[in-house]
Design a protein around this motif. Structure first.
Motif, short mmCIF file in Angstrom:
data_model
loop_
_atom_site.label_atom_id
_atom_site.label_comp_id
_atom_site.label_asym_id
_atom_site.label_seq_id
_atom_site.Cartn_x
_atom_site.Cartn_y
_atom_site.Cartn_z
N ILE A 280 16.01 81.67 42.91
CA ILE A 280 17.13 81.64 43.84
C ILE A 280 18.33 82.43 43.31
O ILE A 280 19.07 83.05 44.08
CB ILE A 280 17.56 80.18 44.13
N LEU A 281 18.51 82.42 41.98
CA LEU A 281 19.64 83.14 41.39
C LEU A 281 19.63 84.61 41.77
O LEU A 281 20.65 85.17 42.20
CB LEU A 281 19.62 82.99 39.86
N GLU A 282 18.47 85.24 41.65
CA GLU A 282 18.35 86.67 41.97
C GLU A 282 18.62 86.92 43.45
O GLU A 282 19.27 87.91 43.82
CB GLU A 282 16.96 87.19 41.60
N VAL A 283 18.13 86.01 44.30
CA VAL A 283 18.32 86.17 45.75
C VAL A 283 19.80 86.04 46.11
O VAL A 283 20.33 86.83 46.91
CB VAL A 283 17.49 85.12 46.53
N ILE A 301 29.46 83.23 47.47
CA ILE A 301 28.23 83.75 46.86
C ILE A 301 28.36 83.81 45.34
O ILE A 301 27.47 83.36 44.60
CB ILE A 301 27.88 85.15 47.43
N LYS A 302 29.48 84.33 44.86
CA LYS A 302 29.72 84.44 43.41
C LYS A 302 29.79 83.06 42.77
O LYS A 302 29.25 82.86 41.67
CB LYS A 302 31.00 85.21 43.15
N ASP A 303 30.43 82.12 43.45
CA ASP A 303 30.55 80.76 42.93
C ASP A 303 29.18 80.11 42.81
O ASP A 303 28.87 79.46 41.79
CB ASP A 303 31.46 79.94 43.85
N MET A 304 28.35 80.27 43.84
CA MET A 304 27.01 79.68 43.80
C MET A 304 26.15 80.34 42.73
O MET A 304 25.39 79.67 42.02
CB MET A 304 26.34 79.80 45.18
N ALA A 305 26.26 81.65 42.58
CA ALA A 305 25.50 82.37 41.55
C ALA A 305 25.87 81.86 40.17
O ALA A 305 25.01 81.68 39.30
CB ALA A 305 25.77 83.87 41.66
N ALA A 306 27.17 81.59 39.96
CA ALA A 306 27.62 81.08 38.66
C ALA A 306 27.06 79.69 38.40
O ALA A 306 26.64 79.38 37.27
CB ALA A 306 29.15 81.05 38.63
#
Length: 440
Positions: A280-283, A301-306
């Motif tokens: 999911i991280l890459e997506v 998006i950036k917050d969720m990726a972090a």
């Protein structure tokens, strides 16, 4: 041309949604003659003052001030003439969506013993008209959700059976289900009913129109507030579903809701592992390179990726693997995945191969449960395959005979153990034959 056709298919308005909008507009221009209908003759003067396209607050005051009008409207739902029935459904549908205080009309109706459920469930069960079925399903489910104490468990079960077996569209079914799932009192009951989970997870992520995708994710979001239900979502591969939606959809509200769902799922250990394993991280990171109209979406998006990146680092921690070994009970998850082993196999050398020795002890202990035995065989095979001294170290631990014994077990409960033991033996023998080839 093929690419253009795909883009057209991706962004075209769904025919059912478009058709419903056309019917809605036609109904708004229709003027029912309430004096000509037996069910509404007694309150025709008040109904004439109600306008389907008028302000909700005005229509609310008209009906609530003359509550017998609600009873007349419910009686009118059984009329054979489709147009006035659709007009009434559109009236209540638009009122409730525009102003949630309009639910007080139904609360007042219940106080005056007006039966709302039977006329609506009867129409839902018998209607062959998708527009009417969708609207009555939405209205009844919304009222049930807002005034749950006025409905029984039997009412909910009967409603869902009529909904899933009736003339409602895919979107209509999902909207009604999500209405009920919003209600804390009914959520567990609704989720337990046959066909509900299938209806939600049957949505095609690549081809479903945006409104259907959104309601699918919305339903999952409501389920994420119940810890017990959230655990059951793992078996339905919910993270894979979210990943596919994030991959194929570029509708902002769908993406934003998916991110919100993932945030809720991060509190579940089992789903956290799936979030990491499903990539999911890459997506999510890829979404940063898309063009979004809302600049705040980039921050989401950036917050969720972090947050996911933090989970990836935590789950990749070799100490977590050793901690599980010390419990004497192993279970399938990220720390037994190929990704984990590829990143951590050399760490097994620490403390004189302590983790490997603990793994061997689990295999040799008579009290080890079957799942732990299966996982231990799997991990042993991964070590043999990936570590340069894998075969040599396993030979020193003298566990090969134990693995072969597990492989030949006739116990029905050892089916998974036999499979993993067989794969482990194959990896050990494969390395042995490779060594022989090198010696030649």
């Amino acid at each position: 041309m093929a690419e253009a056709a795909n883009l057209i298919a991706k962004y075209q308005v769904d025919s059912d949604v478009s058709k419903a909008a056309e019917i809605h507009q036609t109904i708004l221009s229709f003027k029912p003659d309430w004096d000509s209908y037996e069910a509404t003759k007694g309150c025709s003067q008040v109904l004439k003052l109600v306008e389907a396209d008028g302000p909700a607050i005005k229509n609310k005051s008209m009906i609530q001030g003359h509550i017998h009008v609600l009873q007349a409207c419910m009686n009118a739902l059984s009329m054979q003439d489709q147009k006035p029935v659709q007009w009434l459904l559109t009236l209540f549908y638009d009122m409730l969506r525009e102003d949630s205080s309009c639910y007080s009309i139904f609360e007042e109706g219940f106080k005056n013993r007006i039966d709302v459920y039977k006329p609506m469930i009867s129409l839902l069960s018998k209607s062959g008209d998708t527009y009417s079925a969708d609207k009555v399903a939405w209205i009844l489910s919304a009222v049930m959700s807002h005034v749950p104490h006025s409905f029984s468990e039997a009412d909910v079960k009967n409603f869902l059976a009529s909904l899933l077996g009736g003339a409602c569209s895919e979107l209509g079914q999902l909207e009604a289900i999500t209405n009920l799932l919003k209600c804390d009192e009914f959520r567990t009951l609704v989720w337990s009913q046959q066909g509900v989970s299938d209806r939600i997870f049957r949505v095609q992520t690549k081809t479903a129109p945006a409104p259907v995708l959104y309601k699918c994710v919305f339903a999952i979001w409501t389920l994420s507030f119940d810890a017990d239900i959230t655990k059951s979502l793992k078996q339905l591969q919910v993270i894979k579903k979210i990943r596919d939606i994030l991959t194929y959809s570029r509708v902002e509200k769908v993406i934003r809701l998916c991110l919100t769902v993932l945030k809720n799922f991060l509190s579940s250990k089992g789903l956290c592992e799936d979030i990491v394993e499903e990539g999911i991280l890459e997506v999510v990171q890829q979404l940063e390179f898309e063009k979004w109209r809302d600049p705040e979406l980039y921050d989401d998006i950036k917050d969720m990726a972090a947050q996911i990146s933090s989970e990836v680092n935590e789950m990749s921690n070799f100490e977590r693997y050793e901690s599980e070994l010390k419990t004497g009970s192993l279970s399938w998850g990220f720390i037994h995945s190929s990704k984990f082993w590829a990143e951590n196999v050399m760490k097994f050398e620490s403390n004189d191969f302590r983790a490997l020795k603990m793994l061997a002890q689990l295999l040799q202990s008579p009290s080890t449960n079957t799942t732990t035995l299966a996982v231990a065989c799997h991990d042993l095979g991964e070590f043999v395959t990936l570590h340069p001294l894998g075969k040599k170290k396993v030979a020193q631990l003298q566990v090969k005979d134990q693995v072969m014994q597990l492989m030949s077990s006739n116990d029905p409960a050892f089916r998974e153990v036999r499979r993993e033991a067989l794969l482990c033996c194959q990896k050990i023998m494969l390395n042995k034959w490779q060594d022989m080839e090198v010696a030649k």
